[in-house]
Scaffold this active site. Structure first.
Site, PDB file in Angstrom:
ATOM      1  CG  HIS A  83      -2.094   0.962   1.096  1.00  0.00           C
ATOM      2  ND1 HIS A  83      -1.910   2.229   1.478  1.00  0.00           N
ATOM      3  CD2 HIS A  83      -3.363   0.753   0.619  1.00  0.00           C
ATOM      4  CE1 HIS A  83      -3.235   2.849   1.028  1.00  0.00           C
ATOM      5  NE2 HIS A  83      -3.801   1.997   0.663  1.00  0.00           N
TER       6      HIS A  83
ATOM      7  CG  ASP B 114      -8.469  -4.693  -2.788  1.00  0.00           C
ATOM      8  OD1 ASP B 114      -9.633  -4.449  -2.522  1.00  0.00           O
ATOM      9  OD2 ASP B 114      -7.794  -3.709  -3.340  1.00  0.00           O
TER      10      ASP B 114
HETATM   11  N1  CMC Z   1       4.249  -7.826  -4.683  1.00  0.00           N
HETATM   12  C1  CMC Z   1       5.578  -7.843  -4.890  1.00  0.00           C
HETATM   13  N2  CMC Z   1       6.362  -6.392  -4.781  1.00  0.00           N
HETATM   14  C2  CMC Z   1       5.698  -5.454  -4.410  1.00  0.00           C
HETATM   15  C3  CMC Z   1       4.418  -5.478  -4.175  1.00  0.00           C
HETATM   16  C4  CMC Z   1       3.730  -6.512  -4.509  1.00  0.00           C
HETATM   17  N3  CMC Z   1       2.284  -6.691  -3.969  1.00  0.00           N
HETATM   18  N4  CMC Z   1       3.835  -4.139  -3.961  1.00  0.00           N
HETATM   19  C5  CMC Z   1       4.973  -3.438  -4.008  1.00  0.00           C
HETATM   20  N5  CMC Z   1       6.100  -4.241  -4.256  1.00  0.00           N
HETATM   21  C6  CMC Z   1       7.566  -3.658  -4.435  1.00  0.00           C
HETATM   22  C7  CMC Z   1       7.824  -3.080  -5.830  1.00  0.00           C
HETATM   23  O1  CMC Z   1       8.020  -3.917  -6.522  1.00  0.00           O
HETATM   24  C8  CMC Z   1       8.631  -2.044  -5.160  1.00  0.00           C
HETATM   25  O2  CMC Z   1       9.903  -2.617  -5.322  1.00  0.00           O
HETATM   26  P1  CMC Z   1      11.473  -1.949  -5.491  1.00  0.00           P
HETATM   27  O3  CMC Z   1      11.317  -0.612  -4.544  1.00  0.00           O
HETATM   28  O4  CMC Z   1      12.432  -2.818  -5.449  1.00  0.00           O
HETATM   29  O5  CMC Z   1      11.180  -1.334  -6.985  1.00  0.00           O
HETATM   30  C9  CMC Z   1       8.284  -1.655  -3.924  1.00  0.00           C
HETATM   31  O6  CMC Z   1       7.761  -2.713  -3.283  1.00  0.00           O
HETATM   32  C10 CMC Z   1       7.690  -0.503  -3.583  1.00  0.00           C
HETATM   33  O7  CMC Z   1       6.377  -0.564  -4.616  1.00  0.00           O
HETATM   34  P2  CMC Z   1       5.769   0.390  -5.392  1.00  0.00           P
HETATM   35  O8  CMC Z   1       5.237  -0.160  -6.367  1.00  0.00           O
HETATM   36  O9  CMC Z   1       6.837   1.610  -5.689  1.00  0.00           O
HETATM   37  O10 CMC Z   1       4.752   1.295  -4.414  1.00  0.00           O
HETATM   38  P3  CMC Z   1       3.290   2.059  -4.717  1.00  0.00           P
HETATM   39  O11 CMC Z   1       3.075   2.949  -3.304  1.00  0.00           O
HETATM   40  O12 CMC Z   1       3.650   2.732  -5.960  1.00  0.00           O
HETATM   41  O13 CMC Z   1       2.445   0.955  -5.086  1.00  0.00           O
HETATM   42  C11 CMC Z   1       0.533  -0.567  -4.756  1.00  0.00           C
HETATM   43  C12 CMC Z   1       1.331   0.503  -4.213  1.00  0.00           C
HETATM   44  C13 CMC Z   1      -0.585  -1.044  -3.919  1.00  0.00           C
HETATM   45  C14 CMC Z   1       0.198  -0.157  -6.131  1.00  0.00           C
HETATM   46  C15 CMC Z   1       1.428  -1.663  -4.928  1.00  0.00           C
HETATM   47  O14 CMC Z   1       1.769  -2.246  -3.663  1.00  0.00           O
HETATM   48  C16 CMC Z   1       0.756  -3.068  -5.667  1.00  0.00           C
HETATM   49  O15 CMC Z   1       0.919  -3.136  -6.753  1.00  0.00           O
HETATM   50  N6  CMC Z   1       0.195  -3.976  -4.936  1.00  0.00           N
HETATM   51  C17 CMC Z   1      -0.470  -5.164  -5.662  1.00  0.00           C
HETATM   52  C18 CMC Z   1      -1.904  -4.640  -5.971  1.00  0.00           C
HETATM   53  C19 CMC Z   1      -2.928  -4.201  -4.779  1.00  0.00           C
HETATM   54  O16 CMC Z   1      -2.972  -4.986  -4.047  1.00  0.00           O
HETATM   55  N7  CMC Z   1      -3.746  -3.196  -4.830  1.00  0.00           N
HETATM   56  C20 CMC Z   1      -4.597  -2.823  -4.032  1.00  0.00           C
HETATM   57  C21 CMC Z   1      -4.110  -1.583  -3.081  1.00  0.00           C
HETATM   58  S1  CMC Z   1      -5.089  -1.363  -1.561  1.00  0.00           S
HETATM   59  C22 CMC Z   1      -6.924  -1.077  -2.185  1.00  0.00           C
HETATM   60  C23 CMC Z   1      -6.991   0.266  -2.945  1.00  0.00           C
HETATM   61  O17 CMC Z   1      -6.488   1.353  -2.378  1.00  0.00           O
HETATM   62  O18 CMC Z   1      -7.350   0.066  -4.072  1.00  0.00           O
END
Ligand code: CMC
Length: 421
Positions: A302, A359
């Site tokens: 998140h 989720d």
């Molecule tokens: N599995 C594996 N690695 C992950 C995941 C994951 N679910 N989420 C983040 N990471 C890693 C990502 O690869 C990155 O690594 P690095 O720093 O080496 O590049 C690091 O963690 C930070 O991730 P980010 O994508 O830069 O973080 P963000 O704040 O931009 O994205 C997120 C947040 C929720 C989009 C992301 O964690 C994600 O894609 N999660 C899976 C989808 C998900 O469950 N979404 C629902 C979110 S909660 C409900 C809502 O708000 O809708």
């Protein structure tokens, strides 16, 4: 608390005002005059560090795993309020007393019907269209079927709140190929929703308080969540003076994405694939950690929560209680719990502070109730509706300026067209 900060740019010092929130760890540097005074803009892809407004609707403390709606902790709201009371709280700023609640509920009932054209229009659309596409489209065309006196008046948001469950039920019934059914305003909002979903011609839905309580709680957990992607979309459209229905229709499209609300459908699909492939959890954890592999553990991570998501903690308890009371053995829940346990012990997930989000467990609840996967994100939208409406109204009330970010241009420098060859 400080009122100004000094920044040094190439040897010159600039004093910038500080915007303070109610909590000392929630503060911002106001850079709105930065480009005018220094020639620099700020660069923040994904708005990871950018505050776009002052808001008093909800607050997240990501380090402590706290979520407040209008100041009340989510854990208290779940225990003491219904979804309709939560809607009132989010829209009006406080918990309603019994008279206010009665008035609010009566008003919602007043608008609880759809123009007959909706039924004709939905019949023209192919069944394979995703329910989120249907929902966005039907919300958008509400503009065409709402009397202009309503559009101008304060009742517009009550109208939407009232009609939304009808649209959701209509979409569900269209998807499974059964005719629409009338709404029953004599029963509570969530009971009515389940009745509209599960009643068939020869068998009416039988009131089930266990299921209704679980669904009501899930709607409460989704009701608002600060400036997330879909809420920001709603505010951004509103800032251009787009109407409520069109703004929310766009918010629905934003929510559809797998990184946002679409993750609830993606989680169950992921767990089903894992189960079919022998539940080798470590294989999937390694896949999620592999930077060359686009796979991510859905329902994990998140932007703001860096300790735990309090909504996921509650959703897990709701799922366990529901499954226990319904006497279901759900291998998907068992797998989800093992996956969570394994991921939380893994250094990759610990270092990146990745925890289960709302989720991760919500799909298990919907599935136990009998709601199909493609409808999960629609249910999220139903829960998020009061938040979207409240943000749209707050944005209007504050008269926020039109949202218009800047960019750093990296294309061609100015050049001339040469057609000589
Ligand atoms: N599995 C594996 N690695 C992950 C995941 C994951 N679910 N989420 C983040 N990471 C890693 C990502 O690869 C990155 O690594 P690095 O720093 O080496 O590049 C690091 O963690 C930070 O991730 P980010 O994508 O830069 O973080 P963000 O704040 O931009 O994205 C997120 C947040 C929720 C989009 C992301 O964690 C994600 O894609 N999660 C899976 C989808 C998900 O469950 N979404 C629902 C979110 S909660 C409900 C809502 O708000 O809708």
């Amino acid at each position: 608390m400080c009122d100004f900060v000094d920044i040094d740019i190439n040897g010159s010092t600039y004093q910038l005002p500080v915007v303070n929130g109610i909590y000392s760890n929630n503060k911002a540097i106001n850079i709105s005059k930065l480009v005018e005074n220094t020639g620099f803009i700020t660069f923040d892809p994904g708005f990871k560090n950018t505050g776009i407004t002052k808001s008093s609707i909800s607050f997240i403390d990501g380090e402590k795993g706290k979520l407040l709606y209008r100041g009340y902790p989510i854990e208290q709201i779940i225990e003491k309020c219904s979804f309709i009371e939560t809607c009132y709280l989010i829209l009006n700023g406080d918990i309603p007393n019994s008279k206010q609640l009665e008035f609010f509920s009566q008003k919602i009932k007043k608008f609880n019907f759809l123009h007959p054209k909706f039924y004709e229009i939905i019949n023209q659309i192919p069944n394979f269209y995703h329910p989120m596409g249907f929902l966005s489209f039907l919300t958008h065309i509400m503009t065409a079927f709402t009397k202009s006196n309503l559009i101008e008046g304060n009742d517009i948001y009550i109208d939407l709140l009232s009609k939304f469950p009808l649209l959701v039920a209509l979409i569900y019934r269209k998807k499974i190929g059964i005719p629409p059914i009338l709404s029953d305003t004599n029963i509570y909002y969530t009971s009515n929703l389940l009745k509209m979903f599960f009643s068939v011609s020869n068998k009416l839905y039988h009131h089930n308080p266990i299921i209704e309580d679980a669904l009501d709680k899930l709607l409460i957990l989704h009701a608002d969540h600060e400036q997330n992607c879909s809420t920001t979309t709603v505010r951004l459209l509103g800032s251009a003076h787009v109407g409520l229905f069109s703004s929310i229709s766009s918010g629905i499209n934003a929510l559809w994405g797998k990184r946002h609300g679409g993750a609830n459908q993606a989680v169950i699909e992921m767990l089903e694939i894992m189960l079919q492939n022998g539940s080798n959890i470590n294989k999937w954890i390694n896949k999620a950690k592999n930077k060359k592999d686009p796979f991510r553990l859905m329902g994990f991570g998140h932007r703001i929560y860096k300790n735990f998501d309090p909504r996921a903690v509650i959703a897990k308890k709701v799922a366990e209680k529901l499954i226990d009371k319904l006497g279901i053995h759900d291998p998907i829940l068992e797998l989800a719990k093992k996956l969570e346990e394994t991921a939380l012990q893994d250094s990759y997930f610990q270092e990146k502070k990745l925890y289960p989000n709302i989720d991760f467990y919500s799909g298990i609840i919907y599935q136990s109730i009998g709601i199909p996967k493609e409808m999960f994100t629609v249910m999220f939208a139903l829960g998020r509706l009061p938040g979207w409406i409240a943000h749209w109204r707050e944005m209007k009330k504050n008269n926020d300026p039109i949202g218009r970010p800047r960019q750093i241009y990296i294309g061609y420098k100015k050049r001339n067209i040469d057609k000589s060859n």
